[in-house]
Design a protein around this motif. Structure first.
Motif, short mmCIF file in Angstrom:
data_model
loop_
_atom_site.label_atom_id
_atom_site.label_comp_id
_atom_site.label_asym_id
_atom_site.label_seq_id
_atom_site.Cartn_x
_atom_site.Cartn_y
_atom_site.Cartn_z
N ILE A 177 0.81 -1.17 0.11
CA ILE A 177 -0.11 0.01 -0.01
C ILE A 177 0.88 1.24 0.03
N VAL A 178 0.75 2.05 -1.00
CA VAL A 178 1.24 3.42 -1.04
C VAL A 178 0.53 4.63 -0.34
N ARG A 179 0.83 5.31 0.56
CA ARG A 179 0.26 6.44 1.06
C ARG A 179 0.90 7.73 0.82
N TYR A 180 -0.21 8.59 0.26
CA TYR A 180 0.17 10.02 -0.16
C TYR A 180 0.01 11.16 1.24
N ASP A 181 0.62 11.98 1.26
CA ASP A 181 0.68 13.27 2.21
C ASP A 181 -0.87 13.82 1.77
N ALA A 182 -1.56 14.10 2.87
CA ALA A 182 -2.74 14.90 2.28
C ALA A 182 -2.61 16.17 1.76
N ASN A 183 -1.45 16.88 2.48
CA ASN A 183 -1.29 18.09 1.78
C ASN A 183 -0.46 18.25 0.45
N SER A 184 0.69 17.68 0.52
CA SER A 184 1.75 17.66 -0.67
C SER A 184 1.43 16.87 -1.82
N LYS A 185 0.42 15.67 -1.46
CA LYS A 185 0.11 14.68 -2.38
C LYS A 185 1.41 13.90 -2.86
N HIS A 186 2.42 13.91 -2.06
CA HIS A 186 3.44 13.07 -2.40
C HIS A 186 3.62 11.79 -1.26
N VAL A 187 4.37 10.81 -1.78
CA VAL A 187 4.68 9.46 -1.05
C VAL A 187 5.03 10.05 0.32
N ARG A 188 4.31 9.35 1.41
CA ARG A 188 4.69 9.75 2.89
C ARG A 188 4.93 8.23 3.48
N GLU A 189 4.21 7.26 2.93
CA GLU A 189 4.62 5.78 3.59
C GLU A 189 4.06 4.63 2.89
N GLY A 190 4.89 3.63 2.77
CA GLY A 190 4.48 2.27 2.40
C GLY A 190 4.50 1.06 3.09
N THR A 191 3.33 0.37 3.05
CA THR A 191 3.09 -0.81 3.89
C THR A 191 3.18 -1.96 3.02
N LEU A 192 4.15 -2.79 3.48
CA LEU A 192 4.34 -4.23 2.98
C LEU A 192 3.46 -5.06 3.66
N LEU A 193 2.83 -5.96 2.83
CA LEU A 193 1.69 -6.75 3.34
C LEU A 193 2.50 -8.29 3.44
N PRO A 194 1.78 -8.97 4.06
CA PRO A 194 2.30 -10.60 4.30
C PRO A 194 2.22 -11.44 3.07
N GLN A 195 1.45 -10.91 2.20
CA GLN A 195 1.53 -11.47 0.84
C GLN A 195 2.83 -11.48 -0.04
N ILE A 196 3.76 -10.73 0.25
CA ILE A 196 4.74 -10.47 -0.50
C ILE A 196 5.45 -11.56 -0.43
N LEU A 197 5.87 -11.89 -1.68
CA LEU A 197 6.62 -13.42 -1.94
C LEU A 197 8.18 -13.21 -1.65
N GLY A 198 8.67 -14.42 -0.96
CA GLY A 198 9.83 -14.66 -0.58
C GLY A 198 10.52 -13.52 0.14
N ARG A 199 11.59 -13.45 0.11
CA ARG A 199 12.26 -12.49 0.99
C ARG A 199 12.34 -10.99 0.99
N PHE A 200 12.59 -10.13 1.71
CA PHE A 200 12.93 -8.78 1.43
C PHE A 200 13.91 -8.38 2.51
N GLN A 201 14.21 -7.01 2.21
CA GLN A 201 15.41 -6.34 3.10
C GLN A 201 14.98 -5.17 3.81
N VAL A 202 15.61 -4.77 5.04
CA VAL A 202 15.31 -3.60 5.40
C VAL A 202 17.17 -3.24 5.74
N ASN A 203 17.28 -2.33 5.06
CA ASN A 203 18.65 -1.98 4.80
C ASN A 203 19.50 -3.04 4.31
N ASP A 204 20.57 -3.44 5.34
CA ASP A 204 21.22 -4.68 4.76
C ASP A 204 20.80 -6.16 5.61
#
Length: 143
Positions: free
Chosen positions: A47-74
């Motif tokens: 899910i990509v969330r946009y700031d109500a004022n600027s209308k630019h990306v402010r947050e992204g939510t990864l859901l458990p449906q994501i397949l395989g591995r993912f990374q947080v930094n390294d």
């Protein structure tokens, strides 16, 4: 999918416009507006969330449906790993706020990990400063 603290999640960078996101991820499955009047683009695993004022990306939510591995930094993870403890330990200074575990050093929140329902789990990457004003109302979280 890789989360880079306060920078990006996958190919989406904080501050991108709707057009830039669609150019990177394609057309969303659905579009909604939440209680804070923020636009939300729903994809199968994100899910990509946009700031109500600027209308630019402010947050992204990864859901458990994501397949395989993912990374947080390294740090490479899998949804089947003990994500909750691993991420809290990596951050070293977790806070709790109304069911969210906020990891300021990693720039992410964790939710749904405590209720035993895997479908409720989510990891949200947030832009710098978004949770700062609430830190005084948060409790230190102990694993």
């Amino acid at each position: 999918m890789k989360i880079e603290t306060y920078k990006s999640f996958g190919p989406v960078k904080f501050g991108m416009s709707e057009t830039e996101v669609v150019n990177q991820l394609g057309k969303p499955v659905s579009i909604r507006t939440n209680n804070e009047n923020e636009l939300e683009y729903y994809y199968d695993e994100l899910i990509v969330r946009y700031d109500a004022n600027s209308k630019h990306v402010r947050e992204g939510t990864l859901l458990p449906q994501i397949l395989g591995r993912f990374q947080v930094n390294d740090l490479t993870l899998n949804w089947k790993d003990d994500l909750f403890a691993t991420l809290c330990q990596r951050d070293g200074d977790p806070y709790e706020f109304y069911g969210y575990i906020v990891l300021f050093k990693l720039g992410i929140t964790l939710t749904g990990f405590h209720d035993g329902d895997d479908s409720q789990k989510a990891i949200s990457a947030f832009r710098s400063g978004d949770w700062d004003q609430l830190k005084g109302d948060m409790k230190a979280f102990k694993i």
